[in-house]
Design a protein around this motif. Structure first.
Motif, PDB file in Angstrom:
ATOM      1  N   MET A   8      56.253 -40.699  11.808  1.00 27.23           N
ATOM      2  CA  MET A   8      55.426 -41.400  10.832  1.00 27.23           C
ATOM      3  C   MET A   8      55.232 -42.853  11.277  1.00 27.23           C
ATOM      4  O   MET A   8      54.121 -43.391  11.202  1.00 27.23           O
ATOM      5  N   ARG A  13      51.845 -47.160  13.486  1.00 26.55           N
ATOM      6  CA  ARG A  13      51.640 -48.196  14.515  1.00 26.55           C
ATOM      7  C   ARG A  13      50.303 -47.995  15.207  1.00 26.55           C
ATOM      8  O   ARG A  13      49.564 -48.965  15.451  1.00 26.55           O
ATOM      9  N   TYR A  19      42.688 -49.123  13.710  1.00 26.66           N
ATOM     10  CA  TYR A  19      41.884 -48.797  12.517  1.00 26.66           C
ATOM     11  C   TYR A  19      40.586 -49.596  12.516  1.00 26.66           C
ATOM     12  O   TYR A  19      40.532 -50.722  13.024  1.00 26.66           O
TER      13      TYR A  19
ATOM     14  N   ARG B  15      46.461 -56.096   7.061  1.00 27.70           N
ATOM     15  CA  ARG B  15      47.544 -55.176   6.699  1.00 27.70           C
ATOM     16  C   ARG B  15      48.436 -55.763   5.607  1.00 27.70           C
ATOM     17  O   ARG B  15      49.091 -55.051   4.862  1.00 27.70           O
ATOM     18  N   ILE B 111      49.012 -48.161   3.229  1.00 31.12           N
ATOM     19  CA  ILE B 111      49.923 -49.315   3.348  1.00 31.12           C
ATOM     20  C   ILE B 111      49.511 -50.399   2.354  1.00 31.12           C
ATOM     21  O   ILE B 111      50.338 -51.032   1.697  1.00 31.12           O
ATOM     22  N   TYR B 118      57.068 -54.293  -0.624  1.00 27.07           N
ATOM     23  CA  TYR B 118      57.237 -53.108   0.219  1.00 27.07           C
ATOM     24  C   TYR B 118      56.278 -53.174   1.398  1.00 27.07           C
ATOM     25  O   TYR B 118      56.631 -52.844   2.527  1.00 27.07           O
ATOM     26  N   PHE B 122      57.474 -53.248   5.281  1.00 26.77           N
ATOM     27  CA  PHE B 122      57.040 -52.129   6.136  1.00 26.77           C
ATOM     28  C   PHE B 122      56.251 -52.638   7.329  1.00 26.77           C
ATOM     29  O   PHE B 122      56.482 -52.233   8.475  1.00 26.77           O
ATOM     30  N   VAL B 126      58.090 -51.927  10.828  1.00 27.44           N
ATOM     31  CA  VAL B 126      57.547 -50.764  11.555  1.00 27.44           C
ATOM     32  C   VAL B 126      56.461 -51.182  12.541  1.00 27.44           C
ATOM     33  O   VAL B 126      56.450 -50.745  13.680  1.00 27.44           O
ATOM     34  N   ILE B 127      55.555 -52.020  12.097  1.00 33.04           N
ATOM     35  CA  ILE B 127      54.382 -52.309  12.933  1.00 33.04           C
ATOM     36  C   ILE B 127      54.573 -53.570  13.775  1.00 33.04           C
ATOM     37  O   ILE B 127      54.265 -53.588  14.960  1.00 33.04           O
ATOM     38  N   ASP B 128      55.113 -54.606  13.184  1.00 32.98           N
ATOM     39  CA  ASP B 128      55.212 -55.867  13.923  1.00 32.98           C
ATOM     40  C   ASP B 128      56.544 -56.049  14.628  1.00 32.98           C
ATOM     41  O   ASP B 128      56.743 -57.044  15.319  1.00 32.98           O
ATOM     42  N   ARG B 154      58.881 -46.361   2.700  1.00 33.07           N
ATOM     43  CA  ARG B 154      58.650 -45.095   3.441  1.00 33.07           C
ATOM     44  C   ARG B 154      58.535 -43.939   2.466  1.00 33.07           C
ATOM     45  O   ARG B 154      57.681 -43.062   2.621  1.00 33.07           O
ATOM     46  N   LEU B 157      55.180 -43.983   0.866  1.00 33.69           N
ATOM     47  CA  LEU B 157      54.119 -43.581   1.796  1.00 33.69           C
ATOM     48  C   LEU B 157      54.152 -42.080   2.029  1.00 33.69           C
ATOM     49  O   LEU B 157      53.098 -41.435   2.068  1.00 33.69           O
TER      50      LEU B 157
END
Lengths: 351, 172
Positions: A8, A13, A19, B15, B111, B118, B122, B126-128, B154, B157
């Protein structure tokens, strides 16, 4: 479970980088216009500057107070003139003028001036000091005694009271929103500065570091939270308190006072941490938020107290002072009206 | 530099920030801040172009993320209302990977639907790629709170994905 989570995360990512987002039109002009004047003073420098200004102002008042109060000279009178036509009077006056520069000055509270009373009237072969308020007439032998050193043991000279005082106070407090549950105790500690207007009234201010803990129902949290229902919150705030109070000595005794104070306190809120109990989509959840934006609340509470003050020495005083703060306005992001009750213990010194 | 990196900057900020217009303002503010303090940006002598670019992007991302957190704090981390308007998306009409882009768009929309705390945690973790210790410092929370917030994010989501499973699965 971990694999699913990792998958997930990878998916999100990829989504984050790929996107499809519409790019707005280039706005370089507005950015360029801001560049030459965008060396903003860092926020912390503004805070430091404000604190320094406040400290300088306080030091100024302390210095004024120190200069304003002077030690009472002993029991000496300076004589400026002897009235009368006798030989002694003229002789005294000539001595006075010769020694003008070394006149010893004493200050009497009643006279309110740098030099003392000062005229001496002639009576038979002796000179008597003119009546000072609260003193008796003293015989002065001009020939044998120094005109500039007259002891007045019977003179009811009141020692000049030191009107200016500074001290430290601190204590625990309980904070409550309306009549709701109490939380952990808060506390405050800081210094107090005061000026005695007269025997009864004094004016006090100061600066206290204040920590408040409170519980609040959702209904008393005055901020809309769309999509969520706030059931309750527990809050913790760090504030600077600036009180301004009038102190009244209700009962005055030689060694102690019973006093009351009334006034207003203002706050500078520097840190707020709220633990929210929320219902989101039917699910009860906890959420914690921390807010560090500084907010000012002028005359936020009415401050009332009664107290007992013990004179430990000529200048030192100890005080015990239960107080109540009634909110006039709410504080924090939710404008919460916080009532405070506590006891201050303190020590002050007169200058 | 502004033209080259503003797409990346806007995608990063969007985001965190719900409203597109607000995200654009924050991107501009981020570039002003970057350019104002650019004299402090240092490239080592042995850095190649790729390393230098990565450092610059990391610096820009850090500035933008901090601005986003500040903005969310100003609004007291209150969740936003209303949907995301369609005009903010740049979905191609005909493309081989149109379905994939649609999937990514929906994931980002999920997101953005998270409550702000949250959403921030997240995105950061997770992304950065920030650690829980770094997140705790940035968000003024404990490491434990950061972990539990991430776990709840999580869970939310996953629940949202299951709700829209029919729409999404056919596009993976």
């Amino acid at each position: 479970m971990q694999d699913i989570e990792n998958d997930m995360d990878d998916l999100f990512r990829r989504a984050a980088y790929k996107y499809p987002l519409r790019l707005n039109e280039s706005d370089w002009q507005s950015i360029a216009q801001r560049l030459p004047n965008t060396a903003e003073t860092p926020a912390y420098r503004n805070h430091i500057a404000k604190w320094l200004r406040g400290l300088l102002l306080l030091l100024f008042f302390i210095t004024c107070g120190l200069f304003a109060s002077r030690e009472t000279g002993g029991t000496k009178l300076a004589i400026a003139k002897v009235d009368g036509s006798s030989e002694e009077a003229s002789s005294a006056n000539s001595i006075i003028s010769a020694k003008q520069t070394i006149i010893q000055k004493s200050r009497l509270k009643e006279s309110g001036s740098d030099t003392t009373v000062v005229s001496i009237t002639e009576s038979s072969d002796q000179l008597h000091a003119a009546t000072l308020p609260g003193t008796e007439k003293m015989p002065i032998n001009v020939r044998t005694s120094s005109i500039f050193e007259i002891d007045l043991p019977q003179a009811q000279m009141k020692k000049q009271r030191k009107k200016f005082y500074i001290g430290i106070v601190g204590g625990q407090e309980s904070n409550q929103v309306k009549d709701q549950a109490l939380c952990n105790r808060g506390y405050d500690v800081g210094f107090v500065v005061g000026y005695e207007l007269n025997d009864r009234f004094s004016l006090e201010t100061g600066l206290l570091f204040n920590r408040k803990h409170y519980y609040c129902n959702g209904d008393d949290f005055n901020m809309e939270m769309p999509g969520m229902k706030l059931e309750s919150l527990e809050g913790k705030s760090t504030l600077l308190e600036i009180p301004l109070k009038l102190k009244y000595n209700v009962i005055r005794h030689r060694n102690w006072n019973v006093f009351s104070t009334a006034g207003l306190s203002s706050f500078v809120l520097s840190d707020e941490k709220n633990n929210y109990q929320l219902v989101i989509n039917g699910v009860r959840q906890n959420m914690t938020s921390n807010y560090k934006n500084s907010s000012k609340y002028f005359a936020a509470v009415v401050d009332l107290s009664v107290g007992y003050e013990l004179k430990a020495s000529e200048r030192l005083r100890l005080r015990l002072q239960p107080y109540l703060q009634v909110p006039l306005k709410g504080i924090g992001v939710g404008s919460i009206p916080v009532k405070s009750m506590g006891v201050h213990a303190g020590i002050t010194r007169n200058f | 530099m502004y033209e080259h990196y503003r797409g990346y900057a806007l995608k990063t900020v969007f985001r965190y920030i719900y409203r597109y217009e607000k995200a654009v303002d924050i991107v501009n503010e981020g570039f002003v801040k970057l350019l104002t303090t650019f004299n402090r940006f240092r490239i080592e002598s042995d850095d190649d172009d790729i390393s230098a670019t990565k450092k610059l992007m990391a610096l820009l991302k850090k500035i933008l993320v901090n601005l986003c957190i500040d903005e969310l704090r100003r609004s007291a981390m209150a969740p936003e209302i209303g949907g995301i308007p369609d005009h903010v998306w740049d979905l191609p009409d005909n493309s081989r990977n149109a379905d994939e882009l649609l999937l990514y768009k929906e994931l980002i929309a999920l997101i953005k639907q998270l409550p702000p705390p949250y959403r921030v945690v997240f995105n950061l973790y997770v992304i950065d790629g920030f650690s829980h210790a770094e997140i705790a410092e940035m968000m003024s929370m404990s490491v434990g709170t950061s972990k539990s917030t991430l776990s709840r994010a999580r869970a939310m989501l996953q629940k949202s994905i299951r709700h829209s499973e029919d729409k999404l699965l056919c596009r993976i």
